[in-house]
Enzyme design. Sequence first.
Site, PDB file in Angstrom:
ATOM      1  N   HIS D 110     111.196  25.749  40.938  1.00 38.12           N
ATOM      2  CA  HIS D 110     111.423  25.116  42.245  1.00 38.12           C
ATOM      3  C   HIS D 110     111.046  23.638  42.113  1.00 38.12           C
ATOM      4  O   HIS D 110     110.137  23.298  41.345  1.00 38.12           O
ATOM      5  CB  HIS D 110     110.501  25.665  43.322  1.00 38.12           C
ATOM      6  CG  HIS D 110     110.667  27.099  43.656  1.00 38.12           C
ATOM      7  ND1 HIS D 110     110.032  28.094  42.967  1.00 38.12           N
ATOM      8  CD2 HIS D 110     111.362  27.721  44.647  1.00 38.12           C
ATOM      9  CE1 HIS D 110     110.337  29.272  43.505  1.00 38.12           C
ATOM     10  NE2 HIS D 110     111.147  29.073  44.509  1.00 38.12           N
ATOM     11  N   ASP D 113     107.397  23.095  42.240  1.00 40.81           N
ATOM     12  CA  ASP D 113     106.595  23.633  41.138  1.00 40.81           C
ATOM     13  C   ASP D 113     106.287  22.562  40.094  1.00 40.81           C
ATOM     14  O   ASP D 113     105.230  22.586  39.464  1.00 40.81           O
ATOM     15  CB  ASP D 113     107.347  24.750  40.385  1.00 40.81           C
ATOM     16  CG  ASP D 113     107.718  25.929  41.253  1.00 40.81           C
ATOM     17  OD1 ASP D 113     107.079  26.131  42.303  1.00 40.81           O
ATOM     18  OD2 ASP D 113     108.661  26.664  40.885  1.00 40.81           O
ATOM     19  N   GLU D 241     119.775  34.773  46.485  1.00 37.64           N
ATOM     20  CA  GLU D 241     118.889  35.884  46.111  1.00 37.64           C
ATOM     21  C   GLU D 241     118.639  36.779  47.322  1.00 37.64           C
ATOM     22  O   GLU D 241     118.017  36.366  48.288  1.00 37.64           O
ATOM     23  CB  GLU D 241     117.568  35.319  45.579  1.00 37.64           C
ATOM     24  CG  GLU D 241     116.602  36.407  45.190  1.00 37.64           C
ATOM     25  CD  GLU D 241     115.452  35.876  44.344  1.00 37.64           C
ATOM     26  OE1 GLU D 241     115.604  34.814  43.703  1.00 37.64           O
ATOM     27  OE2 GLU D 241     114.393  36.526  44.348  1.00 37.64           O
ATOM     28  N   ASP D 305     116.238  38.511  38.710  1.00 39.64           N
ATOM     29  CA  ASP D 305     114.813  38.190  38.713  1.00 39.64           C
ATOM     30  C   ASP D 305     114.075  39.475  38.390  1.00 39.64           C
ATOM     31  O   ASP D 305     113.788  40.279  39.282  1.00 39.64           O
ATOM     32  CB  ASP D 305     114.388  37.692  40.108  1.00 39.64           C
ATOM     33  CG  ASP D 305     114.430  36.186  40.242  1.00 39.64           C
ATOM     34  OD1 ASP D 305     114.998  35.518  39.359  1.00 39.64           O
ATOM     35  OD2 ASP D 305     113.909  35.674  41.244  1.00 39.64           O
ATOM     36  N   ASP D 316     106.270  42.482  48.790  1.00 42.02           N
ATOM     37  CA  ASP D 316     106.834  42.006  47.540  1.00 42.02           C
ATOM     38  C   ASP D 316     105.712  41.711  46.554  1.00 42.02           C
ATOM     39  O   ASP D 316     105.163  40.611  46.541  1.00 42.02           O
ATOM     40  CB  ASP D 316     107.631  40.732  47.860  1.00 42.02           C
ATOM     41  CG  ASP D 316     108.577  40.333  46.752  1.00 42.02           C
ATOM     42  OD1 ASP D 316     108.999  41.199  45.972  1.00 42.02           O
ATOM     43  OD2 ASP D 316     108.889  39.127  46.670  1.00 42.02           O
ATOM     44  N   ASP D 348     110.442  36.808  37.362  1.00 40.87           N
ATOM     45  CA  ASP D 348     109.885  36.419  38.664  1.00 40.87           C
ATOM     46  C   ASP D 348     108.775  37.422  38.996  1.00 40.87           C
ATOM     47  O   ASP D 348     108.889  38.226  39.912  1.00 40.87           O
ATOM     48  CB  ASP D 348     110.979  36.432  39.723  1.00 40.87           C
ATOM     49  CG  ASP D 348     110.490  35.839  41.038  1.00 40.87           C
ATOM     50  OD1 ASP D 348     109.326  35.400  41.098  1.00 40.87           O
ATOM     51  OD2 ASP D 348     111.270  35.816  42.005  1.00 40.87           O
TER      52      ASP D 348
HETATM   53 CO   LIG Z   1     112.938  36.350  43.000  1.00 42.23          CO
HETATM   54 CO   LIG Z   2     109.972  38.977  45.038  1.00 37.87          CO
END
Ligand SMILES: [Co+2]
Ligand SMILES: [Co+2]
EC number: 5.3.1.5
Lengths: 448, 448, 448, 448
Positions: D110, D113, D241, D305, D316, D348
Amino acid sequence: MADGEIKVDNDPVFKGIDPIKYEGPDSDNPLAYRYYDKDQMVLGKRMEDHLRMAVCYWHTFCWDGFDIFGAGTTDRPWHAARNDRAAADAKMAAAFEFFTKLGLPYYCFHDVDVTEDSATPDELSNNLKRAADRLAAYQEATGVKLLWGTANLFSNPRFAAGGLTNPNPEVAACAVRQIRDCLEATNQLGGENYVLWGGREGYDTLLNTNLDRELNNFGRFLSMVVEHKHKIGFKGKILIEPKPHEPMYHQYDFDSATIHGFLQHFGLEKEVHVNIEPNHATLSGHSFAHEIATAVSLGIMGSIDINCGNYQNGWDTDQFNLDVRDITLALIELLPSGGLDTGGFNFDAKVRRQSSDLDDLFYAHVGGVDALARALLSAADIIEKGEIAKFKAARYAGWESSDLGKMMLSDGASLESIADKAAATGLNPSHTSGRQEMLENLVNRSLK
Amino acid sequence: MADGEIKVDNDPVFKGIDPIKYEGPDSDNPLAYRYYDKDQMVLGKRMEDHLRMAVCYWHTFCWDGFDIFGAGTTDRPWHAARNDRAAADAKMAAAFEFFTKLGLPYYCFHDVDVTEDSATPDELSNNLKRAADRLAAYQEATGVKLLWGTANLFSNPRFAAGGLTNPNPEVAACAVRQIRDCLEATNQLGGENYVLWGGREGYDTLLNTNLDRELNNFGRFLSMVVEHKHKIGFKGKILIEPKPHEPMYHQYDFDSATIHGFLQHFGLEKEVHVNIEPNHATLSGHSFAHEIATAVSLGIMGSIDINCGNYQNGWDTDQFNLDVRDITLALIELLPSGGLDTGGFNFDAKVRRQSSDLDDLFYAHVGGVDALARALLSAADIIEKGEIAKFKAARYAGWESSDLGKMMLSDGASLESIADKAAATGLNPSHTSGRQEMLENLVNRSLK
Amino acid sequence: MADGEIKVDNDPVFKGIDPIKYEGPDSDNPLAYRYYDKDQMVLGKRMEDHLRMAVCYWHTFCWDGFDIFGAGTTDRPWHAARNDRAAADAKMAAAFEFFTKLGLPYYCFHDVDVTEDSATPDELSNNLKRAADRLAAYQEATGVKLLWGTANLFSNPRFAAGGLTNPNPEVAACAVRQIRDCLEATNQLGGENYVLWGGREGYDTLLNTNLDRELNNFGRFLSMVVEHKHKIGFKGKILIEPKPHEPMYHQYDFDSATIHGFLQHFGLEKEVHVNIEPNHATLSGHSFAHEIATAVSLGIMGSIDINCGNYQNGWDTDQFNLDVRDITLALIELLPSGGLDTGGFNFDAKVRRQSSDLDDLFYAHVGGVDALARALLSAADIIEKGEIAKFKAARYAGWESSDLGKMMLSDGASLESIADKAAATGLNPSHTSGRQEMLENLVNRSLK
Amino acid sequence: MADGEIKVDNDPVFKGIDPIKYEGPDSDNPLAYRYYDKDQMVLGKRMEDHLRMAVCYWHTFCWDGFDIFGAGTTDRPWHAARNDRAAADAKMAAAFEFFTKLGLPYYCFHDVDVTEDSATPDELSNNLKRAADRLAAYQEATGVKLLWGTANLFSNPRFAAGGLTNPNPEVAACAVRQIRDCLEATNQLGGENYVLWGGREGYDTLLNTNLDRELNNFGRFLSMVVEHKHKIGFKGKILIEPKPHEPMYHQYDFDSATIHGFLQHFGLEKEVHVNIEPNHATLSGHSFAHEIATAVSLGIMGSIDINCGNYQNGWDTDQFNLDVRDITLALIELLPSGGLDTGGFNFDAKVRRQSSDLDDLFYAHVGGVDALARALLSAADIIEKGEIAKFKAARYAGWESSDLGKMMLSDGASLESIADKAAATGLNPSHTSGRQEMLENLVNRSLK
Ligand SMILES: [Co+2]
Ligand SMILES: [Co+2]
Ligand SMILES: [Co+2]
Ligand SMILES: [Co+2]
Ligand SMILES: [Co+2]
Ligand SMILES: [Co+2]
Ligand SMILES: [Co+2]
Ligand SMILES: [Co+2]
């Protein structure tokens, strides 16, 4: 102002907001109570005494609106760049202004909520002493009382693997120390209960967990808490708050039934009660009413952290609970048992992260208070009408009134004697309607 | 053939299917075992003796493929138009042919599985006696043994509101009678356990439920079962099977921890054990390994109904469990405690409704047997390598090896003495890595 | 009585139950409407015309109380030993007596609901013709109308792997035939919609599924349904009912958004609408209001199967929905779009298995009808007060009123022009409160 | 070292850790690959080219171990007190050292990041330019490539109500600017895809949400992204996503099917693909394999991911995925379609909060890499054996080989012609076994 002094109503934070008043159901004032009329008598008791509502310190005064995906959003004047002594003092002033304006009788806190950031356990211990003196002064000045205190054994990184159940004795000893200090502070402040929530008492993976060691330590240290309570003369109840998971993958205080089993294992079932939260009930696959009914039946009902989650997302959103029907269903399980004793309804709820204004704190609490009051009125109506209780009594009457029922419950009865009796009399009974829909209609009829 | 006579291997139902043999991992034969080699020694014991596998009677021989949305799909020659005596006898012959061809040592049944339809409790009682004699003859003829029996207290409409917890004493008395009869039949057949699954012991709505009455009756009648077991000299274990809901909205046997609490309440925690099912673990928000580890830690581990659900749908699909990793994670919790005693792995699993052929019964069981064997080999490798156990021991070593740990566990320790010690020594520990990923890698390394 | 003749009000089944009347909120009569006053004007329309309520034939007249764990419990005089012609005729008489006594304007049916058991597709085709004639006569005699018809493509074992999406063309052809026949019967009866629910249109495992083939066939045959509708001059809407799973592991009609995607793929998004069910919304992880709002926004809102599940169990319990707040939240999404057009509120709900008496059917429907009416009154109050709509308009006003908003929505705008504008003007906006709790309080204020 | 200069392998952060090598399945080295042998040929392609693995920047380098209940736990030398330029530069050096030591070909980031904290959008824009230059230098020096970049539109408080779907045009304009900048940086760095994850594109409550406005804006701005991609000559894919919720109550990118519907609505279904994450599949009620199969069937498969959640908790958790069977089931849906094109497997995933050491980052990735490689070998074996594909082909053969199937798919076919044909030929087919268990056994047989 000297260090120990407090300020009350001097330079208010919630400017332009007057104390919230009862104005009745027809009021369109968004900052008035429409159902909560604290002196109104319901089932022979004042509303305030039924509900014993409390504001929580953490969500409303300590949380800045951050979540796992983003930084704080809220407009809170007491949130200085860091939580130093001045910030903590400003926060406390705001909190008691808020409690007073809402007109609720109680509040609840964690040790770290009411203190500035502490670099070491020693600092926390000292900071808590100072904070307790200030809280005492605020209580004295405002009449607001302490429903319960609790030690935060989950935010400091040292507690990543648990507090009382940590694999490392040093960490567990720090947890014990925090509990001792906070229990004594709670006692000093006249707290009516002391709560343990197993914030990280559980496991993330069985692969690195010694379940026996952790559960035995948990039981052992909990017994010590009870012993210490008696030693210092604390009159309140010791409460455990069920929650099945989050932040840990599994938490030992899964639900009320699990806690009751655990308490019995350590001979604590008469000493410790539960602090039930609807959102945690949801996470463990139960209704709010189920958790209340179970705790009442097992004799461990203590207090309530009133809030709700939503049924679509599987984490603890701690929303304000406006579901009057759902609360009513819980209250008709609670009230016939005598209701809350030392417990109360603590708003363990936070505004949504998008509700970033100071006013939102008031909207949220006013709505939450009114939903409780409305549910109380609804439950009282159901109880006064008595039709559900009457149906239920008739449904089970055979156990008291029939010869067979009495025989089955009598002292000498055995598997054999009952089976033989069934055979001898050629028992071949059929099912009788449970009338669920009719009963559900009766609930809706009483909903205010 | 006279009524009491049985037939074995005479006019087989599963034509063209030979006894299933072990052919090793490289075999491409879909009707051979690739991992299950019953005499292979694993951790000092034969595979067969570790796993003690059983076929269940109900899913495999009684279910015709119906579901809530549609009628039966399966091709089963023993399913006559109705389940009369001839049909029940044909079913039993097919069952023992199946058990024998699979080469598994055990089976399990409900009273109604092995009998023709019974219009009254009296008929059921008589039919069960006849069926037990026939089962005994088949056991004698084939060497197949009974892992456990159980009474079906949920299919007859009279049990709509529960069996032992029914509001109507007459229904509860019928439940008691069925249990008495079935426990005695199980004893006659040398069954190694007797199971109670609370098929409808729970509630659909609290509005018509007297929780105290139902729980107390449940405890009372369960105590009578234990008493009767001793009276008749039944050597097996009494087991309860946890399941949180379905068909009822809430069931009292929610999970292992709940059952342990319940058992303690009635002083039965030494007398009753649990029969754990992975799919039921899923429904209660637990992993299979969690339920095993909990039962082991609480001392109530009994037997296993091996199957699985899927994680997308929230009901009890009872699928054959091919998830070797998941079973391995459960086995490393089970095996170090000594493994199954009188318990076993019962295939409480059914083929999908679309798997309508007779052959599908074999494919399903062969796959399920092999997944268990493969998991056993994997778990044994983990245990023999010992790295996870070593890591775990080191993680908790402070409780045995450090002065602080020993002091905290010593007799005189109190909240105060521990807190004072923490303060005096200025304890300020930090977190130590739990190494979850490294440990998970060790599991994968040992997976066969 | 000759075969084609029907009986109305002659030897009633629901003896002692008079037509249900509106008696107002203060009535304690459990068999009166307290909110549903069909001629009362709400937002300029009669209540009856807003809600267009229908009774479903299947749960109320065809289901005998069986579930996956046990046999039927209900006391239904029209349930003969088997569903032969006499039984089917008795059932139809009872159904129209029930519709009439409830005073609701509509009903809904599957082909197999209104016919006796049919051994072959030919028989079903003929039986449906006869049943349609009888239904027409009943409609004529009672004034009750048909909201929708549908073909049952899931109960017959041949549909175990789906109807229109079956791997076998012969099965798909049978499904097509049933749809053709039932669509024509629905047309004959003046049905206002025709529904397809993909009872088994989905998969149990991807391992045996050709997703492309199944989805393409589904689209192809659905296009044919639309074509045929136009050919025969059917004026109603074609509806698909979303449901994510159960009985299949995955169903193609997962939710409204998925269906909209599917419809667009086959160019059917103007031709086909959705029939939304709250319990199915729950199973797909959505609120009822979400599914309504989504369908409205996508232009595919059709009709509603009103019911609810509970949030603790993950299957389709199809309970009567008494959650007035939840329905109100859905109605404020629906009503501003013009409300139901040809759609209605169909009670796709069944009494609990324990509610075994004939009376329970009335209690259940009376409660369900009243909850809808009460929600309608609540939603109308919210809409008339207009505060939520006003808040929402103000929140998005920047898109119409600000230069930036207008520029961003103007024809020439591009990623670059917007980004450059943001950079040039040094845009650095902050968050504005979303006021969720204040808005939730407004909902509760209007709840009747 | 001048500002633009980078350091490589000079004063390493991960001291004592050598580049990870392949040592084969029998290796007991916890820091070696046991299955990932990048040059090994599998189904005609190098393992590395099949899997195209990437390390993510955020979880591994930016997250300090905090969760919603507690502060950071991790030992990361590059985490200075605050994320200033020096800290960001140190982090980047550590990241490329890590990428290189793992020997994986790609990384993902990102904008926030790779940059220090930015007080304003202008600062972020400038900081990203500087960071991109440094990333380019690192890529050049190490050979590591960029799989994809993305803009973080969720962490800054301004995005509390969404980025592209924010009610405030000023916030949406800032989102557009960030995307423009990050898309261009991705292009500069040779990124092979650009990802949009709707971090807060959704709603918390419908009460304050204009669904039409938000969805239309979302579509509009997404079209602009596609247009800009073409304008600047970006060769990679634009990916969305899917995630159903968290942090928002509902997110518009619910799952692959929902996204496909949305894309079609805006004519973008050929331009935009999906980036599938197993943990998000879990949250939306799907298996990982389902999401892959759906995306493949709809023609929008993009990238993955790779991670997993657990099935007990509903949020998550982004764990490293060691479930070889589950990944294998997804790969047999993916590989026959040609596999990943510009996509890859991006980790991820984050270590558990208790895994606080630097080494844990290596253990986690080594385990994750090996699970992917092992699944690839397993899937290849299934595909090469071909038995599942063959069964599937036979199951649907009727559509190509039978007269009925051909007729039903032919141009002139209609509901009527098919129904008439079914009637004329008296079609009355029965069900054929779907053989699910046999097929599941075949999967297990090929698992390495
Ligand atoms: Co992801
Ligand atoms: Co996630
Ligand atoms: Co709480
Ligand atoms: Co909570
Ligand atoms: Co079982
Ligand atoms: Co089960
Ligand atoms: Co429906
Ligand atoms: Co339904």
